[in-house]
Design a protein around this motif. Sequence first.
Motif, PDB file in Angstrom:
ATOM      1  N   VAL A   1       0.838  -1.201   0.000  1.00  0.00           N
ATOM      2  CA  VAL A   1       0.000   0.000   0.000  1.00  0.00           C
ATOM      3  C   VAL A   1       0.872   1.250   0.000  1.00  0.00           C
ATOM      4  O   VAL A   1       0.613   2.203  -0.731  1.00  0.00           O
ATOM      5  CB  VAL A   1      -0.954   0.005   1.218  1.00  0.00           C
ATOM      6  CG1 VAL A   1      -1.688   1.325   1.334  1.00  0.00           C
ATOM      7  CG2 VAL A   1      -1.937  -1.148   1.117  1.00  0.00           C
ATOM      8  N   HIS A   2       1.944   1.241   0.793  1.00  0.00           N
ATOM      9  CA  HIS A   2       2.858   2.374   0.869  1.00  0.00           C
ATOM     10  C   HIS A   2       3.512   2.612  -0.494  1.00  0.00           C
ATOM     11  O   HIS A   2       3.615   3.746  -0.952  1.00  0.00           O
ATOM     12  CB  HIS A   2       3.908   2.114   1.953  1.00  0.00           C
ATOM     13  CG  HIS A   2       4.797   3.272   2.219  1.00  0.00           C
ATOM     14  ND1 HIS A   2       4.345   4.439   2.789  1.00  0.00           N
ATOM     15  CD2 HIS A   2       6.114   3.454   1.978  1.00  0.00           C
ATOM     16  CE1 HIS A   2       5.349   5.292   2.900  1.00  0.00           C
ATOM     17  NE2 HIS A   2       6.433   4.716   2.402  1.00  0.00           N
TER      18      HIS A   2
ATOM     19  N   ASP B   1       2.330   1.654  -3.451  1.00  0.00           N
ATOM     20  CA  ASP B   1       1.295   2.099  -4.378  1.00  0.00           C
ATOM     21  C   ASP B   1       1.041   3.592  -4.223  1.00  0.00           C
ATOM     22  O   ASP B   1       0.938   4.320  -5.214  1.00  0.00           O
ATOM     23  CB  ASP B   1      -0.014   1.332  -4.154  1.00  0.00           C
ATOM     24  CG  ASP B   1       0.066  -0.114  -4.608  1.00  0.00           C
ATOM     25  OD1 ASP B   1       1.035  -0.483  -5.315  1.00  0.00           O
ATOM     26  OD2 ASP B   1      -0.841  -0.887  -4.251  1.00  0.00           O
ATOM     27  N   ASN B   2       0.951   4.054  -2.977  1.00  0.00           N
ATOM     28  CA  ASN B   2       0.731   5.475  -2.725  1.00  0.00           C
ATOM     29  C   ASN B   2       1.905   6.301  -3.240  1.00  0.00           C
ATOM     30  O   ASN B   2       1.707   7.361  -3.825  1.00  0.00           O
ATOM     31  CB  ASN B   2       0.518   5.728  -1.229  1.00  0.00           C
ATOM     32  CG  ASN B   2       0.185   7.175  -0.956  1.00  0.00           C
ATOM     33  OD1 ASN B   2      -0.753   7.719  -1.510  1.00  0.00           O
ATOM     34  ND2 ASN B   2       0.988   7.812  -0.115  1.00  0.00           N
ATOM     35  N   TRP B   3       3.126   5.819  -3.048  1.00  0.00           N
ATOM     36  CA  TRP B   3       4.304   6.547  -3.525  1.00  0.00           C
ATOM     37  C   TRP B   3       4.236   6.708  -5.037  1.00  0.00           C
ATOM     38  O   TRP B   3       4.480   7.793  -5.571  1.00  0.00           O
ATOM     39  CB  TRP B   3       5.591   5.816  -3.106  1.00  0.00           C
ATOM     40  CG  TRP B   3       6.813   6.660  -3.284  1.00  0.00           C
ATOM     41  CD1 TRP B   3       7.329   7.541  -2.391  1.00  0.00           C
ATOM     42  CD2 TRP B   3       7.664   6.709  -4.441  1.00  0.00           C
ATOM     43  NE1 TRP B   3       8.455   8.145  -2.919  1.00  0.00           N
ATOM     44  CE2 TRP B   3       8.683   7.650  -4.165  1.00  0.00           C
ATOM     45  CE3 TRP B   3       7.669   6.058  -5.667  1.00  0.00           C
ATOM     46  CZ2 TRP B   3       9.680   7.955  -5.078  1.00  0.00           C
ATOM     47  CZ3 TRP B   3       8.667   6.363  -6.587  1.00  0.00           C
ATOM     48  CH2 TRP B   3       9.666   7.303  -6.293  1.00  0.00           C
TER      49      TRP B   3
ATOM     50  N   GLU C   1       1.542   6.611  -6.921  1.00  0.00           N
ATOM     51  CA  GLU C   1       0.434   7.515  -7.250  1.00  0.00           C
ATOM     52  C   GLU C   1       0.882   8.968  -7.131  1.00  0.00           C
ATOM     53  O   GLU C   1       0.575   9.801  -7.992  1.00  0.00           O
ATOM     54  CB  GLU C   1      -0.753   7.267  -6.333  1.00  0.00           C
ATOM     55  CG  GLU C   1      -1.503   5.991  -6.625  1.00  0.00           C
ATOM     56  CD  GLU C   1      -2.598   5.714  -5.608  1.00  0.00           C
ATOM     57  OE1 GLU C   1      -3.056   6.662  -4.927  1.00  0.00           O
ATOM     58  OE2 GLU C   1      -2.989   4.548  -5.495  1.00  0.00           O
ATOM     59  N   MET C   2       1.623   9.268  -6.077  1.00  0.00           N
ATOM     60  CA  MET C   2       2.109  10.627  -5.883  1.00  0.00           C
ATOM     61  C   MET C   2       3.151  10.972  -6.953  1.00  0.00           C
ATOM     62  O   MET C   2       3.206  12.111  -7.425  1.00  0.00           O
ATOM     63  CB  MET C   2       2.691  10.801  -4.477  1.00  0.00           C
ATOM     64  CG  MET C   2       1.661  10.653  -3.362  1.00  0.00           C
ATOM     65  SD  MET C   2       0.167  11.668  -3.564  1.00  0.00           S
ATOM     66  CE  MET C   2       0.861  13.302  -3.527  1.00  0.00           C
TER      67      MET C   2
ATOM     68  N   ASP D   1       1.295  12.037  -9.892  1.00  0.00           N
ATOM     69  CA  ASP D   1       0.809  13.405  -9.690  1.00  0.00           C
ATOM     70  C   ASP D   1       1.934  14.417  -9.908  1.00  0.00           C
ATOM     71  O   ASP D   1       1.718  15.493 -10.471  1.00  0.00           O
ATOM     72  CB  ASP D   1       0.228  13.582  -8.281  1.00  0.00           C
ATOM     73  CG  ASP D   1      -1.127  12.929  -8.111  1.00  0.00           C
ATOM     74  OD1 ASP D   1      -1.707  12.458  -9.116  1.00  0.00           O
ATOM     75  OD2 ASP D   1      -1.610  12.884  -6.962  1.00  0.00           O
TER      76      ASP D   1
ATOM     77  N   GLN E   1      -1.867  17.380  -0.856  1.00  0.00           N
ATOM     78  CA  GLN E   1      -1.164  16.141  -0.553  1.00  0.00           C
ATOM     79  C   GLN E   1       0.138  16.050  -1.360  1.00  0.00           C
ATOM     80  O   GLN E   1       1.146  15.584  -0.860  1.00  0.00           O
ATOM     81  CB  GLN E   1      -2.062  14.938  -0.839  1.00  0.00           C
ATOM     82  CG  GLN E   1      -1.473  13.627  -0.400  1.00  0.00           C
ATOM     83  CD  GLN E   1      -2.398  12.448  -0.665  1.00  0.00           C
ATOM     84  OE1 GLN E   1      -3.472  12.586  -1.240  1.00  0.00           O
ATOM     85  NE2 GLN E   1      -1.977  11.280  -0.237  1.00  0.00           N
TER      86      GLN E   1
ATOM     87  N   TRP F   1       3.822  15.679   0.092  1.00  0.00           N
ATOM     88  CA  TRP F   1       4.620  14.523  -0.321  1.00  0.00           C
ATOM     89  C   TRP F   1       5.982  14.950  -0.845  1.00  0.00           C
ATOM     90  O   TRP F   1       7.007  14.366  -0.488  1.00  0.00           O
ATOM     91  CB  TRP F   1       3.854  13.731  -1.386  1.00  0.00           C
ATOM     92  CG  TRP F   1       4.563  12.526  -1.881  1.00  0.00           C
ATOM     93  CD1 TRP F   1       4.588  11.288  -1.297  1.00  0.00           C
ATOM     94  CD2 TRP F   1       5.354  12.411  -3.061  1.00  0.00           C
ATOM     95  NE1 TRP F   1       5.339  10.419  -2.050  1.00  0.00           N
ATOM     96  CE2 TRP F   1       5.821  11.083  -3.140  1.00  0.00           C
ATOM     97  CE3 TRP F   1       5.709  13.304  -4.072  1.00  0.00           C
ATOM     98  CZ2 TRP F   1       6.624  10.632  -4.185  1.00  0.00           C
ATOM     99  CZ3 TRP F   1       6.511  12.852  -5.107  1.00  0.00           C
ATOM    100  CH2 TRP F   1       6.961  11.533  -5.156  1.00  0.00           C
TER     101      TRP F   1
END
Length: 82
Positions: free
Chosen positions: A3-4, A6-8, A10-11, A14, A36, A40
């Motif tokens: 999850v960590h 995946d979030n990285w 995604e950012m 962005d 966010q 980040w």
Amino acid sequence: WQVHDDNWHEMLDDLRKYKERHGDYLVPQKYGPNRQLGHWVNNQRQAYKRMLKGEKQSSMAKERICVLNEMGFVWNGKASEK
């Protein structure tokens, strides 16, 4: 950790979109359209500084540094590095 990661990523996507729109990676910490992202980017810079100092609490992995370096990421957040 998945999850960590995946979030990285995604950012990171962005951040790429921000570069397409603004021409740089100098995301303001309080970037209105995506607060966010600003947070980040600041965290990446802080983790990198801690890693350079050899501090154990740095979450900056060498692979992530390579990805950001290849993109031309500005580590100190100042326009003079563009």
